[in-house]
Design a protein around this motif. Structure first.
Motif, mmCIF file in Angstrom:
data_model
loop_
_atom_site.group_PDB
_atom_site.id
_atom_site.type_symbol
_atom_site.label_atom_id
_atom_site.label_comp_id
_atom_site.label_asym_id
_atom_site.label_seq_id
_atom_site.Cartn_x
_atom_site.Cartn_y
_atom_site.Cartn_z
ATOM 1 N N SER A 176 -2.921 -26.401 21.699
ATOM 2 C CA SER A 176 -3.170 -27.718 21.023
ATOM 3 C C SER A 176 -4.542 -27.176 20.079
ATOM 4 C CB SER A 176 -3.543 -29.206 21.546
ATOM 5 O OG SER A 176 -4.593 -28.864 22.375
ATOM 6 N N TRP A 177 -5.004 -27.750 18.906
ATOM 7 C CA TRP A 177 -5.796 -27.661 18.056
ATOM 8 C C TRP A 177 -6.013 -28.709 17.168
ATOM 9 C CZ3 TRP A 177 -1.141 -24.830 17.859
ATOM 10 C CH2 TRP A 177 -0.455 -25.030 16.660
ATOM 11 N N CYS A 228 -2.919 -31.489 17.043
ATOM 12 C CA CYS A 228 -3.518 -32.679 17.651
ATOM 13 C C CYS A 228 -4.595 -33.206 16.610
ATOM 14 C CB CYS A 228 -4.463 -32.374 19.044
ATOM 15 S SG CYS A 228 -3.346 -32.083 20.166
ATOM 16 N N ALA A 229 -4.284 -34.390 16.147
ATOM 17 C CA ALA A 229 -5.179 -34.964 15.402
ATOM 18 C C ALA A 229 -6.601 -35.593 16.047
ATOM 19 C CB ALA A 229 -4.701 -36.106 14.593
ATOM 20 N N VAL A 230 -7.851 -35.033 15.380
ATOM 21 C CA VAL A 230 -8.911 -35.359 15.969
ATOM 22 C C VAL A 230 -9.840 -35.635 15.002
ATOM 23 C CG1 VAL A 230 -10.838 -34.436 17.418
ATOM 24 C CG2 VAL A 230 -8.544 -33.720 18.032
ATOM 25 N N ASN A 251 1.188 -21.191 12.195
ATOM 26 C CA ASN A 251 2.156 -20.135 12.693
ATOM 27 C C ASN A 251 1.221 -19.635 13.864
ATOM 28 O OD1 ASN A 251 3.990 -20.062 10.598
ATOM 29 N ND2 ASN A 251 2.767 -18.673 9.539
ATOM 30 N N LEU A 252 1.878 -19.820 15.111
ATOM 31 C CA LEU A 252 1.292 -19.273 16.267
ATOM 32 C C LEU A 252 2.007 -18.098 16.786
ATOM 33 C CD1 LEU A 252 -0.466 -20.339 18.761
ATOM 34 C CD2 LEU A 252 1.434 -21.230 19.692
ATOM 35 N N VAL A 281 -8.986 -24.318 19.495
ATOM 36 C CA VAL A 281 -7.835 -24.111 20.214
ATOM 37 C C VAL A 281 -7.906 -24.143 21.589
ATOM 38 C CG1 VAL A 281 -5.747 -22.481 20.252
ATOM 39 C CG2 VAL A 281 -7.156 -22.880 18.164
ATOM 40 N N THR A 282 -6.873 -24.833 22.239
ATOM 41 C CA THR A 282 -6.795 -24.665 23.662
ATOM 42 C C THR A 282 -5.521 -24.267 24.158
ATOM 43 O OG1 THR A 282 -6.265 -26.935 24.017
ATOM 44 C CG2 THR A 282 -8.701 -26.247 24.238
ATOM 45 N N SER A 283 -5.217 -23.524 25.267
ATOM 46 C CA SER A 283 -3.920 -23.139 25.772
ATOM 47 C C SER A 283 -3.905 -23.583 27.317
ATOM 48 C CB SER A 283 -3.800 -21.767 25.705
ATOM 49 O OG SER A 283 -2.446 -21.386 26.292
ATOM 50 N N VAL A 284 -3.145 -24.595 27.731
ATOM 51 C CA VAL A 284 -2.836 -24.793 29.220
ATOM 52 C C VAL A 284 -1.935 -24.497 29.533
ATOM 53 C CG1 VAL A 284 -3.343 -27.033 30.581
ATOM 54 C CG2 VAL A 284 -4.622 -26.657 28.463
#
Ligand code: GCU
Ligand code: CA
Length: 208
Positions: free
Chosen positions: A191-192, A14-16, A205-206, A179-182
């Protein structure tokens, strides 16, 4: 031997924005935009007021002497201090840019602004800049830095608001990736942040 399962996924980040603008209250420097003509006092022109090229605003334009420092100056009145957007109408019928310092109240607000070539002397274009104004009268001086002098200068429009110049308080923050994980019914949405300092070719790499 049993090796642990490893899944590698390339995900879209995600571009923030990593730059936050500090909110400042700006009172109108003028109701709507206000136009100041180069040929109308108290504007000054180190050259002649000409009208031999069509398409200008008002009754003429400033044809500055072709020399370093041969300036056009506008006096802009603001009802209150704050940021303003200025738009300069000009024509440059040559093939070379005419670099010009823009000084607000004697201080350089932008050095060597490029007044690029227009198709001919009858073709007018604009340059825009955000500046800080004080309440009352402000001088905006266009000082050419090359021996070609100024482009032909037609007018200067002022509108209150716009992005305040950096020195007025833009706030920079150092953000991490966040980083968030939903969890959802079909999996996990991870996303990050993509940072402003990341190269365009960055990959992630995840590992799970
Ligand atoms: C031409 C043109 C002028 C312009 C000048 C210049 O003489 O007619 O309007 O100011 O070139 O090069 O600056
Ligand atoms: Ca000239």
């Amino acid at each position: 031997m049993h090796s642990p399962k490893r899944r590698v996924a390339l995900l879209t980040a995600c571009a923030v924005a990593t730059v936050g603008a500090l909110t400042t209250t700006v009172t109108a420097a003028s109701a709507a935009g206000t136009r100041y003509e180069a040929e109308t006092s108290p504007s000054t022109c180190d050259g002649t007021i000409d009208s031999n090229h069509t398409g200008y605003s008002g009754s003429g334009f400033c044809n500055g002497t072709n020399a370093v420092g041969a300036a056009a100056q506008f006096t802009v009145t603001a009802s209150a201090a704050g940021a303003a957007t200025i738009t300069i109408g000009y024509a440059n019928g040559t093939t070379a840019t005419r670099p010009t310092d823009v000084l607000v109240n004697g201080a350089v607000a932008q050095s060597a602004m490029t007044f690029d070539a227009t198709a001919n002397w009858d073709t007018w274009a604009t340059k825009t800049l955000s500046v800080s104004l004080v309440a009352g009268n402000n001088t905006i001086r266009l000082t050419p830095t090359s021996a070609d002098g100024l482009a032909n200068i037609d007018y200067l429009d002022v509108e209150a608001g716009g992005t305040p110049p950096v020195e007025q308080g833009r706030q920079m923050e150092k953000l991490n990736r966040g980083v968030t994980s939903v969890h959802s019914s079909s999996g996990n949405m991870v996303s990050w942040r993509l940072l402003g300092t990341d190269p365009a070719s960055v990959t992630f790499n995840l590992y799970r």
